[in-house]
Write an enzyme that holds these catalytic residues in place. Sequence first.
Site, PDB file in Angstrom:
ATOM      1  N   LYS A 251      -2.800   0.488  49.277  1.00  0.00           N
ATOM      2  CA  LYS A 251      -4.261   0.635  49.310  1.00  0.00           C
ATOM      3  C   LYS A 251      -4.760   0.892  50.731  1.00  0.00           C
ATOM      4  O   LYS A 251      -5.666   1.693  50.954  1.00  0.00           O
ATOM      5  CB  LYS A 251      -4.893  -0.653  48.748  1.00  0.00           C
TER       6      LYS A 251
ATOM      7  N   MET B 276     -14.714   3.290  40.746  1.00  0.00           N
ATOM      8  CA  MET B 276     -14.120   2.152  40.056  1.00  0.00           C
ATOM      9  C   MET B 276     -13.016   1.476  40.863  1.00  0.00           C
ATOM     10  O   MET B 276     -11.987   1.094  40.312  1.00  0.00           O
ATOM     11  CB  MET B 276     -13.614   2.595  38.676  1.00  0.00           C
TER      12      MET B 276
ATOM     13  N   HIS C 146     -24.699  -0.926  40.009  1.00  0.00           N
ATOM     14  CA  HIS C 146     -23.930  -1.711  39.032  1.00  0.00           C
ATOM     15  C   HIS C 146     -24.756  -1.865  37.751  1.00  0.00           C
ATOM     16  O   HIS C 146     -25.944  -2.205  37.822  1.00  0.00           O
ATOM     17  CB  HIS C 146     -23.583  -3.079  39.617  1.00  0.00           C
TER      18      HIS C 146
HETATM   19  C1  GAR Z   1     -22.601   3.724  35.851  1.00  0.00           C
HETATM   20  O1  GAR Z   1     -23.100   3.043  34.736  1.00  0.00           O
HETATM   21  C2  GAR Z   1     -22.409   2.773  37.016  1.00  0.00           C
HETATM   22  O2  GAR Z   1     -23.410   1.808  37.114  1.00  0.00           O
HETATM   23  C3  GAR Z   1     -21.083   2.164  36.668  1.00  0.00           C
HETATM   24  O3  GAR Z   1     -20.307   3.226  36.194  1.00  0.00           O
HETATM   25  C4  GAR Z   1     -21.168   4.189  35.590  1.00  0.00           C
HETATM   26  C5  GAR Z   1     -20.892   5.527  36.236  1.00  0.00           C
HETATM   27  O4  GAR Z   1     -21.583   6.543  35.594  1.00  0.00           O
HETATM   28  N1  GAR Z   1     -20.477   1.518  37.778  1.00  0.00           N
HETATM   29  C6  GAR Z   1     -19.734   0.429  37.665  1.00  0.00           C
HETATM   30  O5  GAR Z   1     -19.487  -0.102  36.607  1.00  0.00           O
HETATM   31  C7  GAR Z   1     -19.184  -0.090  38.983  1.00  0.00           C
HETATM   32  N2  GAR Z   1     -18.669  -1.408  38.790  1.00  0.00           N
HETATM   33  P1  GAR Z   1     -21.801   7.945  36.303  1.00  0.00           P
HETATM   34  O6  GAR Z   1     -20.406   8.418  36.738  1.00  0.00           O
HETATM   35  O7  GAR Z   1     -22.381   8.810  35.243  1.00  0.00           O
HETATM   36  O8  GAR Z   1     -22.703   7.747  37.465  1.00  0.00           O
END
Ligand code: GAR
Length: 202
Positions: free
Chosen positions: A67, A92, A111
Amino acid sequence: MTTNIAVLVSGRGSNLQSIIDSIESGSIRDVKVSVVISDVKNAFALERARRHGIDAIFIDPRSFVDKKAYEQDVLKTLGQYDIGLILLAGYMRIVGREVIEAYRNKIINIHPALLPSFKGLHAQKQAFDYGVRVSGCTVHFVDEGMDTGPIIIQKCVPVLEGDTPDTLAARILEKEHQIFPEAVKLFVEGKLKVEGRVVVRT
Ligand code: GAR
Protein backbone atom coordinates in the site's frame (compact mmCIF):
# COMPACT_ATOMS: atom_id res chain seq x y z
CA MET A 1 -6.05 32.24 -8.29
CA THR A 2 -7.28 28.87 -9.53
CA THR A 3 -7.39 25.93 -7.11
CA ASN A 4 -6.41 22.69 -8.81
CA ILE A 5 -8.54 19.76 -7.70
CA ALA A 6 -7.67 16.07 -7.87
CA VAL A 7 -10.57 13.63 -7.63
CA LEU A 8 -9.96 10.07 -6.47
CA VAL A 9 -12.57 7.58 -7.63
CA SER A 10 -13.31 3.86 -7.86
CA GLY A 11 -16.63 3.66 -9.69
CA ARG A 12 -19.40 5.31 -11.65
CA GLY A 13 -18.41 8.88 -10.76
CA SER A 14 -21.78 10.59 -10.30
CA ASN A 15 -20.31 12.71 -7.49
CA LEU A 16 -17.39 13.64 -9.73
CA GLN A 17 -19.98 14.66 -12.32
CA SER A 18 -21.75 16.90 -9.79
CA ILE A 19 -18.47 18.76 -9.23
CA ILE A 20 -17.72 19.07 -12.94
CA ASP A 21 -21.26 20.34 -13.60
CA SER A 22 -21.04 22.91 -10.79
CA ILE A 23 -17.79 24.24 -12.21
CA GLU A 24 -19.06 24.30 -15.79
CA SER A 25 -22.27 26.08 -14.79
CA GLY A 26 -20.24 28.70 -12.90
CA SER A 27 -21.67 27.93 -9.47
CA ILE A 28 -18.16 27.09 -8.24
CA ARG A 29 -15.56 29.56 -9.50
CA ASP A 30 -11.77 29.70 -9.57
CA VAL A 31 -11.31 25.93 -9.57
CA LYS A 32 -10.29 23.33 -12.07
CA VAL A 33 -10.55 19.55 -11.89
CA SER A 34 -7.00 18.91 -13.05
CA VAL A 35 -6.80 15.15 -12.69
CA VAL A 36 -9.00 12.17 -11.89
CA ILE A 37 -7.22 9.14 -10.44
CA SER A 38 -8.89 5.74 -10.20
CA ASP A 39 -7.77 2.54 -8.52
CA VAL A 40 -10.19 0.62 -10.77
CA LYS A 41 -9.32 0.31 -14.44
CA ASN A 42 -12.78 0.40 -15.96
CA ALA A 43 -14.35 2.91 -13.55
CA PHE A 44 -16.89 4.97 -15.51
CA ALA A 45 -15.61 8.02 -13.63
CA LEU A 46 -12.48 7.90 -15.82
CA GLU A 47 -14.65 8.07 -18.93
CA ARG A 48 -16.57 11.03 -17.49
CA ALA A 49 -13.26 12.83 -16.89
CA ARG A 50 -12.06 12.20 -20.45
CA ARG A 51 -15.33 13.52 -21.86
CA HIS A 52 -14.59 16.81 -20.12
CA GLY A 53 -10.95 16.96 -21.22
CA ILE A 54 -9.64 16.11 -17.76
CA ASP A 55 -6.55 13.93 -17.31
CA ALA A 56 -7.82 10.47 -16.31
CA ILE A 57 -5.29 8.16 -14.73
CA PHE A 58 -5.63 4.55 -13.60
CA ILE A 59 -3.13 3.55 -10.94
CA ASP A 60 -3.26 -0.20 -10.34
CA PRO A 61 -2.74 -0.96 -6.63
CA ARG A 62 -1.89 -4.54 -7.54
CA SER A 63 1.16 -3.47 -9.49
CA PHE A 64 2.91 -2.29 -6.32
CA VAL A 65 4.53 -4.36 -3.59
CA ASP A 66 2.41 -2.80 -0.88
CA LYS A 67 0.00 0.00 0.00
CA LYS A 68 2.85 2.36 0.85
CA ALA A 69 4.39 1.99 -2.62
CA TYR A 70 0.98 2.47 -4.25
CA GLU A 71 0.41 5.65 -2.28
CA GLN A 72 3.88 6.94 -3.12
CA ASP A 73 2.87 6.71 -6.75
CA VAL A 74 -0.42 8.49 -6.06
CA LEU A 75 1.57 11.22 -4.27
CA LYS A 76 3.97 11.50 -7.19
CA THR A 77 1.06 11.88 -9.61
CA LEU A 78 -0.63 14.50 -7.41
CA GLY A 79 2.71 16.34 -7.27
CA GLN A 80 2.55 16.92 -11.00
CA TYR A 81 -0.62 19.01 -10.75
CA ASP A 82 -0.03 21.57 -7.97
CA ILE A 83 -3.10 20.27 -6.18
CA GLY A 84 -4.87 22.45 -3.60
CA LEU A 85 -7.78 20.13 -2.86
CA ILE A 86 -8.30 16.37 -3.12
CA LEU A 87 -11.82 14.98 -3.34
CA LEU A 88 -12.66 11.39 -2.53
CA ALA A 89 -15.70 10.74 -4.70
CA GLY A 90 -16.61 7.10 -4.21
CA TYR A 91 -12.97 6.16 -3.63
CA MET A 92 -13.18 2.80 -1.89
CA ARG A 93 -9.80 2.82 -0.14
CA ILE A 94 -8.53 4.18 3.11
CA VAL A 95 -6.09 6.97 2.37
CA GLY A 96 -2.72 6.36 4.01
CA ARG A 97 -0.87 8.54 6.48
CA GLU A 98 1.64 10.00 4.05
CA VAL A 99 -0.98 11.35 1.67
CA ILE A 100 -2.98 12.74 4.59
CA GLU A 101 0.08 14.44 6.05
CA ALA A 102 1.04 15.92 2.68
CA TYR A 103 -2.48 17.33 2.21
CA ARG A 104 -3.65 17.95 5.80
CA ASN A 105 -7.17 19.46 5.84
CA LYS A 106 -7.14 19.51 2.06
CA ILE A 107 -8.81 16.14 1.50
CA ILE A 108 -12.61 15.96 1.50
CA ASN A 109 -14.74 12.82 1.38
CA ILE A 110 -18.42 12.23 0.68
CA HIS A 111 -20.04 9.44 2.71
CA PRO A 112 -23.59 8.09 2.23
CA ALA A 113 -24.69 8.10 5.89
CA LEU A 114 -24.95 10.47 8.83
CA LEU A 115 -21.54 10.04 10.44
CA PRO A 116 -20.46 8.91 12.96
CA SER A 117 -23.10 6.22 12.27
CA PHE A 118 -22.54 3.60 9.58
CA LYS A 119 -18.94 4.10 8.60
CA GLY A 120 -17.25 2.05 5.89
CA LEU A 121 -18.71 0.15 2.98
CA HIS A 122 -22.41 -0.18 2.04
CA ALA A 123 -23.39 2.53 4.51
CA GLN A 124 -26.88 2.93 3.02
CA LYS A 125 -27.61 -0.78 3.49
CA GLN A 126 -26.10 -0.75 6.98
CA ALA A 127 -28.50 2.07 7.91
CA PHE A 128 -31.46 0.36 6.23
CA ASP A 129 -30.76 -2.97 7.93
CA TYR A 130 -30.39 -1.24 11.29
CA GLY A 131 -33.90 0.14 10.85
CA VAL A 132 -33.17 3.84 11.18
CA ARG A 133 -35.97 6.23 10.23
CA VAL A 134 -33.57 8.93 9.07
CA SER A 135 -30.27 8.55 7.29
CA GLY A 136 -28.44 10.91 4.97
CA CYS A 137 -24.99 11.91 3.83
CA THR A 138 -21.92 13.63 5.19
CA VAL A 139 -19.12 15.64 3.63
CA HIS A 140 -16.05 15.72 5.86
CA PHE A 141 -12.34 16.36 5.95
CA VAL A 142 -10.29 13.19 5.89
CA ASP A 143 -8.05 12.27 8.80
CA GLU A 144 -6.20 9.06 9.67
CA GLY A 145 -9.34 7.23 10.80
CA MET A 146 -12.01 5.65 8.63
CA ASP A 147 -14.79 8.22 8.03
CA THR A 148 -13.84 10.03 11.25
CA GLY A 149 -12.66 13.49 10.10
CA PRO A 150 -14.20 16.89 10.90
CA ILE A 151 -17.69 17.27 9.44
CA ILE A 152 -18.38 20.03 6.90
CA ILE A 153 -22.00 19.46 5.84
CA GLN A 154 -24.66 16.83 6.55
CA LYS A 155 -28.06 16.37 4.99
CA CYS A 156 -30.87 14.17 6.33
CA VAL A 157 -32.88 11.78 4.20
CA PRO A 158 -35.99 9.98 5.56
CA VAL A 159 -36.41 6.23 5.25
CA LEU A 160 -39.85 5.72 3.73
CA GLU A 161 -42.33 2.85 3.92
CA GLY A 162 -41.56 0.43 1.10
CA ASP A 163 -37.95 1.56 0.73
CA THR A 164 -35.25 -0.91 -0.19
CA PRO A 165 -31.52 -0.32 0.31
CA ASP A 166 -31.40 0.72 -3.35
CA THR A 167 -34.26 3.25 -3.24
CA LEU A 168 -32.82 4.72 -0.05
CA ALA A 169 -29.36 4.92 -1.66
CA ALA A 170 -30.82 6.72 -4.68
CA ARG A 171 -32.56 9.29 -2.46
CA ILE A 172 -29.35 9.83 -0.49
CA LEU A 173 -27.36 10.21 -3.72
CA GLU A 174 -29.52 13.17 -4.78
CA LYS A 175 -28.50 14.96 -1.58
CA GLU A 176 -24.86 13.96 -2.05
CA HIS A 177 -24.89 15.77 -5.38
CA GLN A 178 -26.05 18.92 -3.57
CA ILE A 179 -23.77 19.00 -0.56
CA PHE A 180 -20.52 17.87 -2.20
CA PRO A 181 -20.33 20.89 -4.55
CA GLU A 182 -21.53 23.12 -1.70
CA ALA A 183 -18.62 21.98 0.46
CA VAL A 184 -16.12 22.46 -2.38
CA LYS A 185 -17.42 25.98 -2.89
CA LEU A 186 -17.02 26.80 0.82
CA PHE A 187 -13.49 25.35 0.81
CA VAL A 188 -12.38 27.20 -2.28
CA GLU A 189 -13.80 30.46 -0.95
CA GLY A 190 -11.69 29.96 2.19
CA LYS A 191 -14.74 29.74 4.44
CA LEU A 192 -13.85 26.54 6.30
CA LYS A 193 -11.58 26.46 9.32
CA VAL A 194 -10.80 23.28 11.23
CA GLU A 195 -10.64 23.73 15.01
CA GLY A 196 -9.89 20.40 16.65
CA ARG A 197 -12.50 18.10 15.20
CA VAL A 198 -14.99 20.88 14.52
CA VAL A 199 -15.29 22.81 11.27
CA VAL A 200 -16.04 26.48 11.80
CA ARG A 201 -17.46 28.60 8.98
CA THR A 202 -15.66 31.89 8.67
C1 GAR B 1 -21.48 7.43 -3.24
O1 GAR B 1 -22.71 7.07 -2.68
C2 GAR B 1 -20.49 7.79 -2.15
O2 GAR B 1 -21.06 8.49 -1.09
C3 GAR B 1 -20.02 6.43 -1.73
O3 GAR B 1 -19.88 5.71 -2.91
C4 GAR B 1 -20.81 6.20 -3.87
C5 GAR B 1 -20.05 6.57 -5.12
O4 GAR B 1 -20.91 6.92 -6.15
N1 GAR B 1 -18.81 6.48 -0.99
C6 GAR B 1 -18.53 5.64 0.00
O5 GAR B 1 -19.26 4.75 0.34
C7 GAR B 1 -17.17 5.88 0.65
N2 GAR B 1 -17.10 5.14 1.87
P1 GAR B 1 -20.39 7.73 -7.40
O6 GAR B 1 -19.18 6.94 -7.94
O7 GAR B 1 -21.53 7.73 -8.35
O8 GAR B 1 -20.00 9.09 -6.95
